[in-house]
Design a protein around this motif. Structure first.
Motif, PDB file in Angstrom:
ATOM      1  N   THR A  90       0.831  -1.204   0.000  1.00  0.00           N
ATOM      2  CA  THR A  90       0.000   0.000   0.000  1.00  0.00           C
ATOM      3  C   THR A  90       0.863   1.251   0.000  1.00  0.00           C
ATOM      4  O   THR A  90       0.587   2.219  -0.723  1.00  0.00           O
ATOM      5  CB  THR A  90      -0.951   0.001   1.203  1.00  0.00           C
ATOM      6  OG1 THR A  90      -1.940  -1.026   1.017  1.00  0.00           O
ATOM      7  CG2 THR A  90      -1.667   1.332   1.363  1.00  0.00           C
ATOM      8  N   LYS A  95      -2.369   1.446  -3.292  1.00  0.00           N
ATOM      9  CA  LYS A  95      -3.575   0.626  -3.282  1.00  0.00           C
ATOM     10  C   LYS A  95      -4.188   0.543  -1.892  1.00  0.00           C
ATOM     11  O   LYS A  95      -3.509   0.756  -0.880  1.00  0.00           O
ATOM     12  CB  LYS A  95      -3.244  -0.796  -3.755  1.00  0.00           C
ATOM     13  CG  LYS A  95      -2.944  -0.923  -5.243  1.00  0.00           C
ATOM     14  CD  LYS A  95      -2.561  -2.361  -5.574  1.00  0.00           C
ATOM     15  CE  LYS A  95      -2.318  -2.559  -7.050  1.00  0.00           C
ATOM     16  NZ  LYS A  95      -3.560  -2.519  -7.836  1.00  0.00           N
ATOM     17  N   THR A  96      -5.469   0.214  -1.830  1.00  0.00           N
ATOM     18  CA  THR A  96      -6.123   0.052  -0.543  1.00  0.00           C
ATOM     19  C   THR A  96      -5.577  -1.175   0.166  1.00  0.00           C
ATOM     20  O   THR A  96      -5.157  -2.151  -0.472  1.00  0.00           O
ATOM     21  CB  THR A  96      -7.640  -0.112  -0.702  1.00  0.00           C
ATOM     22  OG1 THR A  96      -7.910  -1.337  -1.389  1.00  0.00           O
ATOM     23  CG2 THR A  96      -8.245   1.049  -1.485  1.00  0.00           C
ATOM     24  N   LEU A  97      -5.621  -1.133   1.487  1.00  0.00           N
ATOM     25  CA  LEU A  97      -5.150  -2.278   2.264  1.00  0.00           C
ATOM     26  C   LEU A  97      -5.968  -3.522   1.980  1.00  0.00           C
ATOM     27  O   LEU A  97      -5.441  -4.639   1.985  1.00  0.00           O
ATOM     28  CB  LEU A  97      -5.191  -1.948   3.754  1.00  0.00           C
ATOM     29  CG  LEU A  97      -4.039  -1.093   4.283  1.00  0.00           C
ATOM     30  CD1 LEU A  97      -4.325  -0.648   5.713  1.00  0.00           C
ATOM     31  CD2 LEU A  97      -2.719  -1.854   4.212  1.00  0.00           C
ATOM     32  N   THR A 100      -4.428  -4.939  -1.261  1.00  0.00           N
ATOM     33  CA  THR A 100      -3.077  -5.487  -1.111  1.00  0.00           C
ATOM     34  C   THR A 100      -3.071  -6.716  -0.210  1.00  0.00           C
ATOM     35  O   THR A 100      -2.279  -7.632  -0.415  1.00  0.00           O
ATOM     36  CB  THR A 100      -2.105  -4.428  -0.572  1.00  0.00           C
ATOM     37  OG1 THR A 100      -2.596  -3.879   0.671  1.00  0.00           O
ATOM     38  CG2 THR A 100      -1.932  -3.288  -1.565  1.00  0.00           C
ATOM     39  N   GLY A 315      -5.107   4.748   0.647  1.00  0.00           N
ATOM     40  CA  GLY A 315      -5.302   3.319   0.725  1.00  0.00           C
ATOM     41  C   GLY A 315      -5.345   2.793   2.142  1.00  0.00           C
ATOM     42  O   GLY A 315      -5.871   1.706   2.396  1.00  0.00           O
ATOM     43  N   THR A 316      -4.802   3.549   3.087  1.00  0.00           N
ATOM     44  CA  THR A 316      -4.793   3.140   4.488  1.00  0.00           C
ATOM     45  C   THR A 316      -6.064   3.528   5.227  1.00  0.00           C
ATOM     46  O   THR A 316      -6.268   3.105   6.369  1.00  0.00           O
ATOM     47  CB  THR A 316      -3.580   3.757   5.206  1.00  0.00           C
ATOM     48  OG1 THR A 316      -3.596   5.180   5.016  1.00  0.00           O
ATOM     49  CG2 THR A 316      -2.279   3.187   4.672  1.00  0.00           C
TER      50      THR A 316
END
Length: 490
Positions: A90, A95-97, A100, A315-316
């Motif tokens: 991420t 990318k979102t968690l 991933t 993403g987090t």
């Protein structure tokens, strides 16, 4: 904390000959880590080490079920460290968690499936055609090159490395420049699982130098590449000069088709997932939407309303659906496509710009975008944007639909939304694509082959035959005739 300043060459961690490069978090432009970069000399050393390791009697003669245990250990180790891998990916890709984490678990599953397939992958006694017994066997190629993309690290790594190792090869893995951290972490996991030294090297660096050196190296017997079509064509040209097999999984401009009898809620959800998940950075993204003219306007209005409600953010952050794009330069490229479409007369139904304000200004964000009124011959309909951009096109009859859907240099994927399964089957057989989803989209199984036609690539990955793609077939004949061959008798 993982040390990313070193690269993995022939089973040894050391500084790369190409110095260091920065990994940037696209959510805010901050530095994630500095990582080692390989040189052409590192490629030479990795290939030499790979040949020694692949030729070692213990590895080459290892029974399939024993090699499968090693693959299972790697899969278990990836799953055990999935959260760490997800957080790292991420930070590296934006990318979102949730995505991933799914990619890490997919990689673990790939190793386990490959292990199971390896244990039951039989050679064959072929039908005799004379006084002899014949057998078809398969052997390792030796050293193979695996070049992976930035949009799905770890999952793409596993999809190439697992079957190549199962087949008995050594692997030179070159991750994408923008997303090398996860592949370096992957190397440490594989090393700790007990893979003999030299069977895996991980060489980050530019494709123009490191990637080119791997492809051209006379000691590399196969290339498996996932990435852009332009690069894939260059690799294919070099492979042709070497008479070297290649597997190429390249770009796409995939159509997704909605008939009047479709379950509209399912279709809208699937279309949104197909183009806006991963922020549209997916080779199989359903980027061309064909809707029957009788429902086109109403369907598009609902789709625009739902798209405008998507949550754009880091993403987090919990609940984020559309994360930043992988790099600022890539975000600007996506924006340029949309601006050009608008200049050509297309209508922006929603999105069409980067979001503004606190939390967005420092990141590589782009709003989910729907475009209508574009000429199907225009760049926005013909070229791979690789971002959260959907082009909507009405259709009247199936023959015209098929002609437009197939009017593309690409042929990777397609989606069909209808309750009429006979229609869906007939249409799926007419569409030039390697994968067709019916009443779903962007679903994958490691047990099912994947690849494209036309300029979307050549060869297939996944499935039981995915291991055979990294092997060479050999025929064996045993003479059973008690009499000598008659020719020599004069």
């Amino acid at each position: 904390m993982t040390d990313f300043s070193q690269i993995f060459v022939g089973g040894q961690w050391r500084a790369g000959g190409g110095g260091l490069a920065d990994s940037i978090d696209p959510a805010d432009g901050s530095l994630v880590a500095r990582h080692g970069v390989a040189s052409v000399a590192d490629v030479d050393e990795a290939v030499a080490a790979g040949h020694r390791a692949a030729a070692d009697a213990e590895w080459r003669g290892m029974l399939p079920h024993v090699r499968a245990r090693l693959l299972h250990r790697i899969g278990d180790a990836i799953e055990a460290q999935a959260e760490e891998i997800a957080a790292l990916q991420t930070a590296d890709t934006g990318k979102t968690l949730g995505e991933t984490r799914a990619l890490a678990l997919s990689a673990a599953g790939t190793f386990r499936y490959t292990a199971a397939a390896l244990e039951t992958l039989d050679d064959a006694l072929t039908t005799p055609r004379g006084p002899f017994m014949t057998m078809s066997v398969h052997e390792p190629i030796g050293v193979v090159g695996a070049i992976t993309p930035w949009n799905s690290p770890i999952a793409s790594d596993a999809q190439k490395v697992a079957p190549a190792l199962a087949a008995g090869n050594a692997v030179i893995l070159k991750p994408a420049e923008w997303t090398s951290l996860v592949s370096l972490k992957f190397a440490r996991i594989v090393e700790a699982a007990g893979l003999p030294a030299g069977l895996l090297s991980v060489l980050p660096g530019p494709g123009a130098t490191v990637g080119d050196a791997i492809v051209r190296h006379p000691g590399v017997g196969k290339i498996s590449f996932t990435g852009g079509t332009v690069t894939g064509k260059r690799i294919a040209a070099i492979a042709g000069e070497k008479l070297m097999p290649v597997s190429l999984e390249l770009g796409g401009k995939s159509p997704t088709i909605v008939f009047p009898d479709a379950d509209i809620d399912h279709a809208i959800a699937g279309i949104m997932f197909g183009i806006f998940s991963s922020s549209g950075q997916s080779c199989i993204a359903g980027s061309r939407l064909f809707v029957h003219r009788s429902i086109h306007d109403a369907f598009l209005a609902r789709l625009v309303e739902r798209t405008q409600a998507l949550r754009v953010g880091r993403g987090t952050q919990s609940g984020t659906q559309v994360a930043p794009l992988v790099h600022f330069a890539h975000r600007d490229k996506v924006a340029a496509y949309v601006e050009a479409a608008q200049a050509d007369g297309a209508r922006i139904m929603c999105g069409g710009s980067a979001p503004r304000g606190a939390g967005y200004d420092d990141g590589a964000y782009y709003l989910p975008t729907i475009i209508a009124g574009a000429d199907h011959a225009s760049a926005i309909c013909q070229e791979e944007v690789f971002g959260p951009v959907l082009v909507a096109i009405p259709f009247d009859d199936e023959d015209h639909l098929v002609a437009q859907a197939n009017d593309s240099v690409y042929g990777l994927a397609c989606g069909i939304w209808t309750r009429d399964f006979a229609r869906a089957y007939a249409l799926a057989r007419r569409i030039a694509a390697g994968t067709v989803w019916i009443n779903t989209y962007k679903q994958f199984s490691i047990s099912t082959p994947f690849g494209g036609v036309k300029e979307s690539g050549m060869g297939r990955e996944k499935g039981r035959e995915g291991i055979r793609a990294y092997m060479q077939q050999k025929s064996l004949y045993w003479g059973l005739d008690p009499q000598p061959l008659p020719w020599a008798n004069g």
